[in-house]
Design an enzyme around this catalytic site. Sequence first.
Site, PDB file in Angstrom:
ATOM      1  N   ASP A 369      35.743  46.401  38.500  1.00  0.00           N
ATOM      2  CA  ASP A 369      36.401  45.409  39.162  1.00  0.00           C
ATOM      3  C   ASP A 369      37.830  45.603  38.025  1.00  0.00           C
ATOM      4  OD1 ASP A 369      37.540  43.226  40.195  1.00  0.00           O
ATOM      5  OD2 ASP A 369      37.173  41.904  38.651  1.00  0.00           O
ATOM      6  N   ASP A 561      33.354  40.578  36.493  1.00  0.00           N
ATOM      7  CA  ASP A 561      33.386  39.415  35.992  1.00  0.00           C
ATOM      8  C   ASP A 561      33.540  38.396  36.845  1.00  0.00           C
ATOM      9  OD1 ASP A 561      36.779  38.463  34.743  1.00  0.00           O
ATOM     10  OD2 ASP A 561      36.157  39.643  36.287  1.00  0.00           O
ATOM     11  N   ASP A 565      31.870  39.199  42.113  1.00  0.00           N
ATOM     12  CA  ASP A 565      31.191  40.387  41.623  1.00  0.00           C
ATOM     13  C   ASP A 565      29.713  40.378  41.593  1.00  0.00           C
ATOM     14  OD1 ASP A 565      33.775  41.773  41.424  1.00  0.00           O
ATOM     15  OD2 ASP A 565      33.987  40.891  39.277  1.00  0.00           O
TER      16      ASP A 565
END
Length: 667
Positions: A369, A561, A565
């Site tokens: 991410d 995080d 996700d």
Amino acid sequence: MAKDKDYKDTELQDPKITSPRTAEEPGPKPEKGEDSCCPPQHKGAGKDEEERSSFIPTVVSLVLLLLGIALDFFEVDWFSGYLRLTVFGVAYILVGSKVVKHAVTNIAKGNIFNEFFLMTIATLGAFYIGEYAEGVAVMLFYVIGEHFQEAAVARSRRSIKALIDNRPEEVSVLSNGQVSIVNPKNVNIGEIIQIKPGEKVALDGEMLSESSSFNTAALTGESKPDTKKKGETVLAGMINLDKLVELKVTSGYEDSALSKILKLVEEASGRKAKTQNFITRFAKIYTPIVVFLAIGLALLPYFFVDTYVFEEWLYRALVFLVISCPCALVISIPLGYFGGIGAASRNGLLFKGSNFLDLITKVDTVVMDKTGTLTEGVFKVQEVKVRCLEKDRFLALTAALENKSTHPIASAVVEHSGDAYKQLKVQDVEEIAGHGLKGTVDGKELFVGNAKLLQKFNISYAPEIEETVETIVVVAIDGKYEGYITIADQIKEDAVVAIKQLGDLGIDTIVMLSGDKDSIVQKVAGQLKIDKAYGGLLPQDKVAKVEELKKQGKKVAFVGDGINDAPVITLADVGMAMGALGSDAAIETADVVIQTDQPVKIATAIKIGKKTRQIVWQNIGLAFGVKALVLIFGAFGVASLWEAVFADVGVAFLAILNAVRLQRIKF
């Protein structure tokens, strides 16, 4: 003030939760005893008295063994017959009773061929042929080896706990203006506690004081102090560095972030790695083969040897059985993985099971991410462009008006400008939805927002504003365009190094996925030299990208995080979460938690996994190599029971030292 899209419609990508987190419970712990080749491990964490008492039978047995050997050596007349059998028999019972009991229990349950069975028939056979001392020695040194293992595991466990178990035993509770000292376990959610300078925080809480600096090394591994302001979350284990502060307790003692982490580490070895499962399966085949070979070694020479003596070949068979005991494997392999988990903990990484130490070595693709993983996840001023005014004056005027907004982008401008804006007088503030703010600051009419705000009031501006990738705040003063401020998420300090290290480790594909707009994602990817990057993704889009990679045969690790996700972390072969600031959902579903929030720790996790696997296979090779050699010597009558005992205990001891060595390696 706004982005170059609607001011109030601006979304913060990858939202964070800063409330106390819960760690995922590891899978079911393997049962010791009946299905294991070694007796159940002594669990008494913190029970020093019980641990010390467990050595007493071993010590007494050793004394009786040495006494018996001495009396035999000096050929004392009265030391014979039943007296001799009694001395060695008591010594045997003290150390061998549990092993014999496990052997009998397992036989009753149909589990015959295991180490308990091997040890029992070998030692009872030694008594049968009159080799009492050797029979006792087999059990005694076996148990001593177990004590070495227990001591090594206890040492490893204590070293792990020392890294993160910083929970104080008392806390100052403020009630009705009075302070009382209370055990943290008895403090309720919502109560107010005081933390003195230099004191450890006992419970998670919300800052009620204006601000203070905290040492967060126990949780994140970072030595740099972290300043917490009013309303922010302070976690148990942090150390207050500045002044007396007050916190409103938000979690109970057992639910604090530190307690969850500690529990996670202590139970992390509960999930067996494939290598451990392999040894369990192997033992079920290996043990009966060894037993039947020993029977053959005792009986078959009758048909081929002219001077066949049953006792001599029985002795060789017993040596063969003792050597075959796979104790070194049973001890060293789980301990190797425990050492890996301990080494990871020292480096700010929490593996939720030893199986993930194996899995991470097979990863060839890392997907990450952007916001909060490779970038800080916090808006920061990147550039200030001014036409006529001095930069400081421009920032002060802008911040004075932005201070009237609660928008995160406005907060970034205010934080960057310093305190000069506080002296300026602000009047007639008007918020224009989707555009920005208009007001009078220090007698000047200010327009702060996006390009549409200036267009609305027919104020011309520089064309470069339309070409800017980052979020932009455009400023006009008294009807004239004066400049702009760009706002962006800052790349983490170690992000570039992290990408390089992954490449050096042989990770052939690195991908960045983000919900942020694609132009920003591509710019960050370019700065980090990432292979592929995709922006503007919803959670289901991220899942689709990872599924596509897995269909190509890739072994994927995903690092994220945010709440969005969690689905893709679950889908990945190895899911990794940023644990210091990440959301509950991401951390609960992750297989590995990065406590320091540093992307460089992804490479560290892979290194630790590879080193753990290397040490485990070194132990397997050492055990099999030595056993094969001594088995051959034993079959030809060269090795006695004493050599068999020392070979088995020695290999186990070397394997233990090799496994413990893992915690001393710097990654």
